[in-house]
Design an enzyme around this catalytic site. Structure first.
Site, mmCIF file in Angstrom:
data_model
loop_
_atom_site.group_PDB
_atom_site.id
_atom_site.type_symbol
_atom_site.label_atom_id
_atom_site.label_comp_id
_atom_site.label_asym_id
_atom_site.label_seq_id
_atom_site.Cartn_x
_atom_site.Cartn_y
_atom_site.Cartn_z
ATOM 1 C CD GLU A 247 -3.011 -0.851 0.133
ATOM 2 O OE1 GLU A 247 -3.454 0.294 -0.083
ATOM 3 O OE2 GLU A 247 -3.357 -1.840 -0.541
ATOM 4 C CB SER B 115 -52.491 -25.388 41.376
ATOM 5 O OG SER B 115 -53.855 -25.679 41.149
#
Length: 849
Positions: free
Chosen positions: A110, A502
C-alpha cells in the site's frame, strides 16, 4: 526678427520621510509590484482552497482518542465467551501486537515510503493525475496509508477530486498530530477486508480461523492484498488472481529487503489456505438467554453509536452474565424432550418455511412424473431463512428436487443428500395423507440421518419455557424459551403471559399464614359460592375435575392435594386485598382482588413465578431476577449496575488470618421469614405425598408445586432445592386445550425431573434452613393436632410429622393416639419417650433446618 519660445514642465515632488516614504520608494520598483501581485494571488488561492476544500474538515484531535466501533462480548458465569453482538467483525490491537512481517506486507502493498513522506505521496499524485486525464473510467488515486485513514475515519468514500483534495489536507494534518506508529495502528484496526471483517485480527479469523500471530508469511501477504478490493481476490472464486497479487506483494517485500530470498521462495510456493466462510464462534450458544441479555442491554445503553459511547453494537462492552453452560444444556434438552414426548403420535406439523426456487417445480405430489431438475439458488435461499437446529442430530434442509420415490435435499454447508419415501411416512396432522405426498420443492424441513440417508422429523407445535435460578441471589442460570431460538426469537420464558394455575397457591397461602392461619388450620373442602352482583350472578367454585369436596382438612393437606375449594376459602377468609398485595410484593403481577386470582387466573411469566418461589426458598428475602452480573466498558470499568462494588479479597487463594470478606446483602424482606419457611416445609410435602410424587425418588430435600390452568391450556411445575430453583410451563402459543388428561404432575413435573437428575448430580443434599423463632412440633398429619408418644419416620405417609409454627401459634391440645394405619403404643416405650424432649431427638437425628 523671429521670436523663439520653449516650454519646460517641472514636477515638484515633496520627499516624504519615514515608513510611508520607504513604502512609496519601494513601490516604484517593478519587482516589488510583482511580488505583491503574486502574494495577492496566493492569498486569494488560499482563501479559495479553504472555501472549497478545507472548510468544515473534521478535527484531527479526535483521532488521538479514537475508539473504533467494537462488538459487545458476552461471558458466562465461568467467565468464558459465549456470544458476541456484532454487525461488523472487529478486534482491536495495539501496534506492538502486530507481527513485524504483517506491517511490512501492508507497507509493500500500500505505501512503501510510509515512514519517509509527510502524509502525501506527491510523485504518485502527479502520476495518478496524468493517468486519469487519459482514462474515462473510475479515477485512480495515489492514496497513502495516512490518506486512507483520513478517508475511512473522517472524510468518507465519495469518488471525486474534491474528496481527494480534502483527504490530502487532512492527511497532512494527521501527520502533524500523530506518530507513524499511531497512524498504522488506526489503519490496521479499521481497514475493511471483506467477509464483514474490519481490521487485520478480525480478518485473520474470518479467512484462516487463526490468531494473527499464527499466520504464515504467505497468509500475512494475502491479507495485505485485500484493501484493494476483497471481492477481487476471493480465495475460492478468484484463486489465480489472488495468488498473483499475493506473490507480487511478496516480491515487493523482497525488493524492499523486508524478507530474504529463502522466505520469498517458501511463501510464494504456499497455497492461500483460507477456510470456507463461516459464522462467528459462539453465535448459537444460549440463544434465548443471550437474546434476552441483548434486549436488556439495548434498553439500557442503546443499539448503535448514536445512542452513546456504550451502545451494544459499537461500544465494545464486556458483559458478565450468570449463564451456566452445563445447566443450560440440561434445561433445553429436558424441555425439548418433553415437548417431543407430548407431540409424538400427532403427525407431521408441516414445513418450517418455504421459499420459491427459481427454475424448480412448485409441486411434488405423488401423481406427477419424476422430476430431476435442480434449482441452482437453493443454498443461498436456505441461508437467508436462518433456520437451523442444535438438537441431537437434527438438521434443517431445503427440498431442492424430486426424483421418483425420493427427494433431493440440501444443507446449509452446501452438501446434499436424499430423503426417501419410506423416511417420510408419518401422517400429516389434521389433514390426512402422509408427509411425503405433502412435501413441496422449496420447503424447509427438519431431518435426521438414518441408514445412510435422511428421514423426516416433526418440530412440535406445542411449546413452553423453562427458567433456572439461584435462590440466594436471583441470578438466572439457564433459560429456554421454546424448542429452538432459530425457529423464532419469541421467548416464552420471559414474554409469554400465561395463567399459572395452582402454582400460585403457595403465595396465596403465604398471605393466609401472615394473617393468622397456621399449617394445621382446618379448612373445609366443600362447596363455596359467592355473589358477584346482578350482572354476573352467583359464582360457584369446584376442585380440579369438578370435584365437590371431601370435608375438613388441614391447610397442609389442601396444598399437597391442590384443592381449589380450600384455596378460595382461605383467600376469602384472609381477604383478597391482602392476597393480591402479597402476590404483587413477590413480583408475580398486579391483579384485581377477585377470588379467581387465588386459583391462578391472572397472567404472568415463568421467570416471575420462579423468582417468587426463590423468595420463599430464601426465607422471604427477595432479589430481582437478573441475567447480567455486571457490564464493563472497553477499558474494564464497571458501568452497570450503577452501585456495583467489588468484593475485595473474595477470590484470595489463601486465608490471610483476617476476618472473612462478606459481600453486602442487598435483598429485601418480602414476606416474614417464618412464613416463608412454613410454606417451604408444606410444599416439601407436595413432593413426598402430593401432586408431584414423581420427584420423590430424587432423594433430596425439595419443595415444589404443580399447576394446571383451566382448559387445561397450560401445565406447570415450579420447585427446587436451596441451591437451584427451576420452573416451566407447557402450552400452545395460541391457548387451546392440551387434552383432559394433561396435568402439571404428569407432563411438567417429569420434564423437571429429567433436568434435575443431571443438574443436581454431585450437589450435596442440603436441607432448607429454618430461621430463628420457628417452632417445630410433632403433629398428627390428618388432624394437625399435637402428638406426644410417637415420632416422625422416613415414611412419606407417616401419621406423625414435624410441622413448623410461629411462636405461640402451635396447637395446645395434648394428644396421644394411634393413627389410621394402626400405630401401636406401649406404655413403657411411651413413658420413655415422654422423658426426652423434641430438642434431644432432633439433635440425635443431626438437626433439622
Amino acid at each position: 526678427m523671429a521670436q523663439s519660445s520653449s516650454s519646460v514642465n517641472f514636477r515638484i515632488r515633496r520627499e516624504v520621510s519615514g515608513l510611508q516614504g520607504h513604502i512609496e520608494r519601494a513601490w516604484q520598483r517593478w519587482w516589488v509590484k510583482t511580488l505583491v501581485v503574486l502574494g495577492g494571488i496566493g492569498l486569494i488561492g488560499y482563501a479559495l482552497l479553504w472555501l472549497l476544500f478545507a472548510r468544515n474538515l473534521p478535527s484531527v484531535d479526535g483521532l488521538r482518542a479514537y475508539e473504533p466501533p467494537l462488538p459487545t462480548n458476552v461471558r458466562s458465569i465461568e467467565g468464558l465467551p459465549i456470544h458476541s453482538y456484532a454487525r461488523e467483525r472487529r478486534v482491536e490491537l495495539a501496534y506492538d501486537e502486530y507481527p513485524k512481517l504483517l506491517v511490512s506486507a501492508f507497507l509493500a502493498a500500500e505505501d512503501r515510503t510510509f515512514f519517509e513522506h509527510h502524509g502525501i505521496d506527491y510523485p504518485g499524485i502527479v502520476a495518478a493525475f496524468l493517468n486519469n486525464l487519459k482514462s474515462s473510467g473510475r479515477p485512480v488515486g495515489a492514496s497513502t496509508i495516512t490518506q486512507q485513514v483520513a478517508k475511512n475515519l473522517l472524510v468518507g468514500n465519495e469518488v471525486s477530486y474534491v474528496r481527494k483534495a480534502r483527504e490530502a489536507i487532512l492527511a497532512y494534518r494527521i501527520e502533524d498530530s500523530l506518530t507513524k506508529e499511531q497512524i498504522l495502528e488506526l489503519y490496521l484496526n479499521q481497514i475493511p477486508l471483506g467477509r464483514n471483517a474490519f481490521g487485520v485480527e478480525a480478518a485473520s479469523h474470518a479467512y484462516f480461523d487463526k490468531e494473527l500471530n499464527e499466520l504464515t508469511l504467505g497468509q500475512l501477504a494475502y491479507l495485505a492484498i485485500l484493501p484493494k478490493g476483497p471481492a477481487n481476490y476471493d480465495p475460492f472464486r478468484n484463486t489465480e488472481r489472488a495468488l498473483k497479487r499475493r506473490n507480487f506483494v511478496l516480491s515487493e517485500m523482497l525488493r524492499n529487503r523486508f524478507i530474504d530470498q529463502a522466505q520469498f521462495d517458501q511463501a510464494s510456493a504456499e497455497p492461500i489456505g483460507a477456510v470456507v466462510r463461516q459464522t462467528p464462534k459462539f453465535e448459537r450458544v444460549g440463544g434465548y438467554f443471550v437474546e434476552e441479555v441483548r434486549r436488556q442491554l439495548i434498553d439500557k445503553f442503546g443499539e448503535n453509536e448514536k445512542a452513546g459511547p456504550f451502545s451494544v453494537y459499537s461500544g465494545g462492552l464486556w458483559v458478565r452474565t450468570s449463564f451456566d453452560t452445563r445447566l443450560q444444556q440440561y434445561a433445553q434438552t429436558a424441555l425439548r424432550d418433553g415437548l417431543l414426548r407430548y407431540d409424538r403420535g400427532r403427525g407431521w406439523n408441516g414445513p418450517l418455511g418455504h421459499v420459491d426456487l427459481e427454475g424448480a417445480p412448485t409441486s411434488a405430489s405423488g401423481d406427477e412424473e419424476p422430476v430431476a431438475k435442480v434449482s441452482q439458488n437453493w443454498a443461498q435461499a436456505l441461508a437467508n431463512t436462518n433456520i437451523g437446529f442444535d438438537y441431537a442430530n437434527w438438521r434443517s434442509a431445503i427440498v431442492i428436487a424430486r426424483t421418483g420415490d425420493s427427494f433431493s435435499i440440501g444443507f446449509a454447508d452446501g452438501t446434499t443428500s436424499t430423503l426417501p419415501k419410506w423416511g417420510a411416512q408419518m401422517p400429516v396432522r389434521n389433514k390426512g395423507g402422509n408427509a411425503f405426498g405433502a412435501i413441496m420443492v422449496g420447503d424447509i424441513i427438519a431431518v435426521a440421518p438414518e441408514a445412510g440417508v435422511y428421514t423426516l422429523r416433526s418440530v412440535p407445535r406445542v411449546s413452553g419455557g423453562i427458567v433456572v435460578e439461584q435462590p440466594q441471589t436471583g441470578r438466572v442460570l439457564a433459560m429456554q424459551g421454546g424448542f429452538d431460538s432459530r425457529l423464532g426469537s419469541f421467548n416464552r420464558a420471559t414474554q409469554a403471559m400465561r395463567q399459572p394455575g395452582s402454582t400460585i397457591k403457595p403465595i396465596v397461602y403465604s398471605a393466609a399464614l401472615e394473617n393468622g392461619m397456621t399449617p394445621s388450620s382446618i379448612i373445609v373442602d366443600g362447596p363455596f359460592c359467592v355473589y358477584q352482583g346482578a350482572r354476573l350472578g352467583q359464582k360457584c367454585f369446584t376442585n380440579f375435575g369438578g370435584g365437590r369436596g371431601s370435608g375438613p382438612h388441614t391447610m397442609r393437606w389442601g396444598i399437597e392435594q391442590s384443592r381449589n375449594l380450600m384455596t378460595v376459602k382461605a383467600a376469602s377468609q384472609t381477604g383478597m386485598e391482602r392476597v393480591v398485595d402479597t402476590i404483587d410484593r413477590m413480583g408475580v403481577g398486579k391483579y384485581p382482588p377477585f377470588l379467581s386470582i387465588a386459583l391462578g387466573a391472572g397472567e404472568t411469566t415463568v421467570q416471575r413465578m420462579v423468582n417468587a418461589f426463590s423468595i420463599i426458598a430464601n426465607q422471604g428475602r427477595g432479589h430481582p431476577s437478573t441475567l447480567i452480573d455486571f457490564v464493563q466498558d472497553r477499558h474494564g470499568k464497571v458501568i452497570w449496575p450503577d452501585n456495583w462494588r467489588p468484593c475485595n479479597r473474595c477470590n484470595t487463594p489463601d486465608w490471610n488470618g483476617k476476618a472473612m470478606p462478606r459481600p453486602v446483602i442487598r435483598a429485601r424482606q418480602v414476606i416474614d421469614p417464618i412464613t416463608a419457611y412454613q410454606m417451604v416445609h408444606i410444599t416439601e410435602g407436595v413432593i413426598q405425598r402430593g401432586t408431584a410424587t414423581v420427584l420423590r425418588d430424587l432423594n433430596r430435600p425439595m419443595m415444589g408445586k404443580t399447576g394446571t390452568s383451566t382448559g387445561p391450556t397450560n401445565v406447570w411445575f415450579i420447585g427446587g432445592t436451596p441451591q437451584i430453583m427451576a420452573g416451566l410451563y407447557i402450552g400452545y402459543d395460541k391457548p387451546v386445550s392440551l387434552g383432559g388428561y394433561a396435568q402439571g404432575g404428569t407432563i411438567a413435573a417429569p420434564i423437571f425431573k429429567q433436568f434435575a437428575e443431571k443438574a443436581y448430580a454431585g450437589l450435596p443434599p442440603i436441607p432448607f434452613r429454618a430461621p430463628p423463632g420457628v417452632r417445630l412440633v410433632r403433629v398428627d398429619r390428618a388432624s394437625g393436632k399435637q402428638v406426644y408418644g410417637a415420632w416422625p419416620s422416613d415414611d412419606p405417609k407417616a401419621s406423625v410429622i414435624w410441622e413448623a409454627f410461629k411462636p405461640e401459634s402451635e396447637p395446645r391440645r395434648n394428644v396421644a393416639r394411634a393413627d389410621d394405619a394402626g400405630l401401636q403404643r406401649e406404655a413403657k416405650p411411651a413413658r420413655r419417650a415422654a422423658t426426652q424432649s423434641d430438642s434431644d431427638f432432633l439433635q440425635r437425628q443431626g438437626g433439622i433446618y
